[in-house]
Design a protein around this motif. Structure first.
Motif, PDB file in Angstrom:
ATOM      1  N   CYS A 133       0.956  -0.834  -0.008  1.00 15.98           N
ATOM      2  CA  CYS A 133      -0.641   0.692  -0.088  1.00 15.98           C
ATOM      3  C   CYS A 133       0.814   0.843  -0.234  1.00 15.98           C
ATOM      4  CB  CYS A 133      -0.835   0.170   1.580  1.00 15.98           C
ATOM      5  SG  CYS A 133      -1.979  -1.492   1.670  1.00 15.98           S
TER       6      CYS A 133
ATOM      7  N   TYR B 188      -1.622   4.995   3.429  1.00 14.37           N
ATOM      8  CA  TYR B 188      -2.992   3.942   2.788  1.00 14.37           C
ATOM      9  C   TYR B 188      -2.355   3.263   4.139  1.00 14.37           C
ATOM     10  CZ  TYR B 188      -5.136   5.890  -0.958  1.00 14.37           C
ATOM     11  OH  TYR B 188      -5.835   7.090  -1.460  1.00 14.37           O
TER      12      TYR B 188
ATOM     13  N   LEU C 236      -3.554  -1.950   4.678  1.00 14.08           N
ATOM     14  CA  LEU C 236      -3.869  -2.856   4.070  1.00 14.08           C
ATOM     15  C   LEU C 236      -5.066  -2.997   4.782  1.00 14.08           C
ATOM     16  CD1 LEU C 236      -3.385  -5.244   2.685  1.00 14.08           C
ATOM     17  CD2 LEU C 236      -2.871  -6.877   4.757  1.00 14.08           C
TER      18      LEU C 236
ATOM     19  N   CYS D 243      -6.030  -1.551  -0.585  1.00 19.10           N
ATOM     20  CA  CYS D 243      -6.058  -0.604   0.948  1.00 19.10           C
ATOM     21  C   CYS D 243      -7.063   0.404   0.631  1.00 19.10           C
ATOM     22  CB  CYS D 243      -4.651   0.270   0.154  1.00 19.10           C
ATOM     23  SG  CYS D 243      -2.519  -1.243  -0.374  1.00 19.10           S
TER      24      CYS D 243
END
Length: 128
Positions: free
Chosen positions: A13, A17, A19, A31
């Protein structure tokens, strides 16, 4: 990143962001953006974003960089204070006000609360 228990290589990601779902043979990594007041600075496969640092004014701190989804806040000492804990230039975790030395005394070590009598002064001593 290598997905544990398989021979798959999943995409990480991007900063900001976290996961949401690992990749599979049929789909890419999923993500999702970090929630407000959290961040992730680098490419990752972390399940949780990190909490943003708070610059506590009771510890004489001020914010010089606001936390965003991709970077943490940066806290420094307020004016007329010095760092007493967690110094990592220019950041600090706690600061104290400079102490004014009384008449006939001066600061013996810059950035400290040490006052020395001016009769025993060395050239670096700042006397009032």
């Amino acid at each position: 990143y290598p997905k544990e228990g398989s021979n798959l290589c999943c995409k990480k990601c991007q900063p900001g962001y976290r996961l949401k779902e690992h990749c599979s043979e049929n789909k890419e990594t999923v993500c999702e953006p970090c929630k407000p007041n959290t961040y992730l600075e680098s490419w990752n496969y972390a399940h949780n974003c990190l909490p943003c640092k708070k610059c506590n004014p009771r510890k004489n701190l001020k914010e010089i960089r606001t936390c965003t989804s991709t970077q943490n806040a940066v806290c420094v000492c307020k004016e007329n204070t010095f760092c007493t804990m967690g110094y990592n230039a220019p950041e600090c975790a706690s600061c104290q006000p400079y102490r004014a030395c009384g008449p006939g005394h001066g600061v013996s070590v810059q950035g400290k609360v040490c006052c020395s009598h001016c009769l025993n002064a060395h050239p670096a001593l700042r006397c009032l």
